[in-house]
Design an enzyme around this catalytic site. Structure first.
Site, PDB file in Angstrom:
ATOM      1  N   LYS A   1       0.884  -1.173   0.000  1.00 10.41           N
ATOM      2  CA  LYS A   1       0.000   0.000   0.000  1.00 10.41           C
ATOM      3  C   LYS A   1       0.916   1.216   0.000  1.00 10.41           C
ATOM      4  CE  LYS A   1      -1.853  -1.499   3.934  1.00 10.41           C
ATOM      5  NZ  LYS A   1      -3.268  -1.340   3.995  1.00 10.41           N
ATOM      6  N   ARG A   2       0.345   2.424  -0.167  1.00 13.66           N
ATOM      7  CA  ARG A   2       1.182   3.611  -0.069  1.00 13.66           C
ATOM      8  C   ARG A   2       1.912   3.624   1.277  1.00 13.66           C
ATOM      9  NH1 ARG A   2       1.040   7.460  -4.406  1.00 13.66           N
ATOM     10  NH2 ARG A   2       2.117   8.802  -2.945  1.00 13.66           N
TER      11      ARG A   2
ATOM     12  N   LYS B   1      -8.904  -7.249  -1.357  1.00 11.42           N
ATOM     13  CA  LYS B   1      -8.263  -8.033  -2.431  1.00 11.42           C
ATOM     14  C   LYS B   1      -7.477  -9.207  -1.851  1.00 11.42           C
ATOM     15  CE  LYS B   1      -8.021  -3.683  -4.831  1.00 11.42           C
ATOM     16  NZ  LYS B   1      -7.183  -2.487  -5.017  1.00 11.42           N
TER      17      LYS B   1
END
Ligand code: 73E
Length: 838
Positions: free
Chosen positions: A564-565, A676
């Site tokens: 993720k970021r 996801k």
């Protein structure tokens, strides 16, 4: 990558499922594109030629459906959703479109028959990285679901020439490289040089009386830029609806200013052109950290103005009056980035189409919906009044007028509550004055929503509290979702095949049907097959990791992944503290029977976010030491996977055993990576934050590894005075981990390198890592124990997948359609168009 077996189609005459095409048709079309579009014979064609020919072959099928969809738009006058977003993180098109056309296996077979490698073609595609992360990817999932649910919709955004930067890692540090996604051309877009609009900037306004004696304002800009439409077809899954994503490119109004050129001002003339084109040049790479740059406001206004002008043109083209605009369109604002639309629609209706203010306001207030995606104070957009006035003087007048009327209404409801009025005002008047974009979006919208249950509740009690008290009926929650087409069928063909073998394929459109897998959780044979799929996916990722980083990882170890970021609130450094804790255990006790783990990180840091970049350096530095320490003996590996993007995400999620969702409670609005991972059979270790709360509710507390403070506890401890140092002093394992980082052990003896990080934890710890540390480490120990029991773990993984139905973006879009947009499906029938179409 796990191999997707082609269906048994022995004859070249076999129909390609719904499309009614044969393999011969596909091959002929492919060869025609190779010859007529690329100008190549098969023997001289490059991989790029093959990719382009395949893309055009698939695109032809999309365009046929697109033409039929547009025909219905016009003929049936259906209500259309306009989704306004500064970001669309689409990911590669070819594979996804093949899935949605339901011709994946056939194209693979057609390719193999003539010796072309489909995987190489899929891999060759450059993804359009026109987004930073979750917000842009959500917009892409929503376009997929809108088309799949047969809802007429147009996505509107910016065709950035440079999308999110490519990340390289040098000496452990992030280095940004410009993303040249258009280098090899883009076969998926259709330029529409005739669909253009002018967008004005700067200058001044002056009042005048029109012929009817009405006072009006005339805006004389000092700059005009032209927006040109580029359309990308967005096909739904196994339907004929093919919507479009319309992205705007900025160009100078005159391609060359000959007047300036003739008087010798060559540079002045070129400057004008370069300046205009700058607007769509580059995506701002900051996720939830606004920088207040003028160019960013120019980008926002540019795409909003083009999009509204376009919708108005479409509306007028079907012969409708603008008074009914809100009955024909529902426009969604994806966060505040497009919220200047409220003022722009008023300007277009009042100034350009001469509508009276009250009617225009009625239309405006009924056409917009606003989705909030973040509570972080640094992400709430506000523009300095002076900057706003210089760039959009007419809009500022309109905003003042909206505000005047709005605050008059508020004063009637809350007489003498000046503090509340100051908070609700569209203008922040404390100190330097600002335009508050969230307030503008709230006042100008019919509906306001958050993106997960907890997030919506926090919105109502914190940042949008005053608006909630004023208009409770406008607020609702729409928990995010992701598309199972890209995130299961395309990225995890092995799992898809296994699930299909037991419950068929109905779940791909009706994800709730995955529930039927529950009965297989106790089935030994199924569990073995499940494990084999996971192992295959892990082997594929291991190969990719080796190729990208040179690190060899063991697919039999637990793959513990956080992608993720990079942001302090997402707490990648809490994960690092756990890694260092495990490492210390091994150093202390070299013979320890420890479950082998591979801890994988990935994500980009905003180029100007120093702490985030230092976290990347820390991960790489710890990896360097741990991976090379012979005492560790492969029981612990640490990997930083460079350049995390949609394409690599499709390989990463399916290979995960453990999904790290460890943000400080109350900070992550929703998260979508969490969904996801879980859809691909990973178990989650997470806090009660964002959509984790609902994921846990769905999969069951027994199948989720929960740790940490709740959002309420975080707020309470903060308000009572939080002292991270006392936690550090009282917890020996934590102290040992922090001290090892602070000592220079991971930085070749340099104690200064990570000092800013260590100090921020010891003296501030804004995101409360220290408060959650012990709970996290204990929880990780429970994870390791559970993983040792493979059957139990697999059972939990199966139940996770079986219970993910809620998190399909189809569910989310159905809720938006019913409760916010009030739009219904429209089935598109195919038409042959005689000899026109193959
Ligand atoms: O929690 C995520 C959420 O899942 C949130 O941080 C993200 O949006 C996702 C989709 O709802 C988000 N991104 C931004 N704000 N929230 C953002 C802000 C400024 C620029 C770019 C992105």
């Amino acid at each position: 990558m796990a191999q997707r077996k082609s269906k048994k189609t022995n004859s070249n005459k076999t129909d390609c499922s719904r499309t009614g095409m044969t393999l011969i048709d596909l091959n002929r079309c492919f060869n025609e594109h190779l010859f007529y579009t690329q100008g190549r014979l098969p023997l001289s064609a490059t991989l790029n030629d093959h990719y382009m020919a395949a893309a055009y072959t698939v695109r032809d099928r999309l365009l046929h459906r697109w033409v039929c969809t547009v025909r219905d738009f016009i003929r049936e006058g259906v209500k259309v959703v306009g989704y306004l977003s500064a970001e669309f993180l689409l990911g590669p098109h070819l594979g996804n479109n093949m899935i949605n056309l339901d011709i994946f296996d056939e194209v693979r077979e057609a390719s193999e028959n003539v010796g072309r490698n489909l995987d190489a073609m899929l891999d060759h595609e450059e993804e359009p990285g026109l987004g930073n992360g979750g917000l842009g990817r959500l917009a892409a999932c929503y376009l997929d679901s809108l088309a799949t649910l047969e809802i007429p919709a147009i996505g509107y955004g910016i065709r950035y020439e440079f999308g999110i930067f490519d990340q390289e890692i040098r000496d452990g540090w992030q280095v940004e490289k410009t993303d040249k996604w258009l280098r090899l051309g883009n076969p998926w877009e259709i330029p529409r040089p005739e669909v253009t609009y002018e967008v004005k900037f700067g200058g001044h306004t002056a009042g005048y009386c029109d012929d009817g004696g009405c006072y009006r304002s005339r805006w004389t800009p000092d700059r005009v830029v032209r927006g040109i439409a580029y359309d990308t077809p967005i096909l739904g899954y196994k339907v004929n609806t093919c919507n479009m994503l319309r992205l705007w490119k900025a160009e100078a109004v005159e391609s060359f200013d000959f007047a300036s050129f003739n008087v010798g001002n060559y540079y002045g003339a070129v400057h004008e052109k370069v300046y205009s084109e700058n607007i769509s040049k580059v995506l701002y790479p900051n996720d939830e950290q606004i920088q207040g740059k003028q160019l960013r406001l120019e980008q926002q206004y540019f795409f909003v103005s083009c999009s509204l002008q376009d919708m108005i043109r479409l509306h007028l083209a079907i012969g409708k009056s603008l008074e009914y605009f809100h009955e024909e369109f529902a426009i969604q604002l994806n966060d505040t980035h497009p919220s200047v639309a409220v003022a722009e629609l008023m300007r277009l209706l009042v100034d350009e189409h001469h509508m009276d203010w009250d009617t225009a306001w009625h239309v405006t207030r009924n056409v917009f919906g606003y989705t909030n995606h973040t509570l972080l104070p640094e992400a709430l957009e506000r523009w300095p009044l002076r900057l706003f006035a210089n760039l959009l003087p007419r809009h500022l007048e309109i905003i003042f007028e909206i505000n005047r009327r709005f605050l008059d209404e508020v004063r009637v409801i809350y007489p003498d509550d000046e503090a509340r009025i100051a908070r609700l005002s569209l203008i922040d008047e404390q100190g330097e004055r600002y335009v508050r974009m969230a307030n503008l979006a709230c006042v100008g919208s019919r509906a306001i929503n958050g993106v997960a249950k907890l997030h919506t509740e926090l919105l109502k009690t914190t940042v949008l509290k005053d608006f909630y008290e004023l208009w409770p009926e406008k607020f609702s929650n729409k928990t995010n979702g992701v598309t199972p087409r890209r995130w299961m069928v395309l990225s995890n063909p092995g799992l898809t095949r296994l699930i299909r073998s037991r419950i068929g394929g109905g779940w791909i459109k009706k994800l709730d049907r995955l529930k039927r897998l529950e009965s297989y959780a106790g089935d030994d044979a199924f569990r073995r097959e499940w494990q084999a799929v996971k192992t295959g996916n892990k082997q594929a990722l291991a190969a990719l990791i080796l190729e990208r980083t040179g690190i060899s990882v063991n697919p039999d170890s637990m793959f513990d992944i956080q992608v993720k970021r990079i942001h302090e609130y997402k707490r990648q450094h809490l994960n690092v503290l756990h890694v260092v804790t495990l490492y210390n255990r091994l150093r202390r006790n070299p013979g320890l029977d420890m479950l082998p783990r591979t801890v994988i990180f990935g994500g980009k840091a905003a180029p100007s976010y120093y702490m985030a970049k230092l976290i990347i350096k820390l991960i790489n530095s710890v990896a360097d030491v741990v991976n090379h320490d012979p005492a560790v003996r492969n029981r612990l590996k640490v990997v930083f996977f460079p350049d995390f993007n949609v394409k690599s995400a499709q390989k990463i999620y399916p290979a995960a055993d453990l999904s790290e969702q460890i943000s400080t409670a109350g900070k992550e609005a929703s998260g979508t990576g969490n969904m996801k991972f879980s859809m691909n059979g990973a178990l989650t270790i997470g806090t009660l934050d964002g959509a984790n709360v609902e994921i846990r509710e769905e999969v069951g507390a027994d199948n989720f590894f929960l740790f940490g403070l709740t959002a309420e506890e975080v707020a309470r401890i903060k308000s009572e005075g939080y002292d991270p140092r006392s936690i550090y002093l009282s917890n020996p394992d934590l102290r040992e981990a922090i001290d090892l980082i602070g000592s220079g052990f991971f930085s070749r003896g340099d104690p200064d390198l990570f000092k800013p990080l260590v100090d921020s934890l010891l003296y501030q710890d804004e995101y409360m890592l220290l408060a959650d540390y012990q709970s996290y480490v204990d929880c990780q120990d429970r994870v390791s124990e559970a993983y040792r029991d493979r059957d139990r773990w697999t059972r939990m993984a199966i139940l996770n997948v079986a219970r993910m139905g809620k998190f399909s973006s189809d569910r989310a879009i159905r809720e938006y359609c019913r409760e916010i947009w009030r739009v219904s499906p429209n089935t598109v029938e195919m038409e042959d168009f005689g000899d026109l179409v193959r």
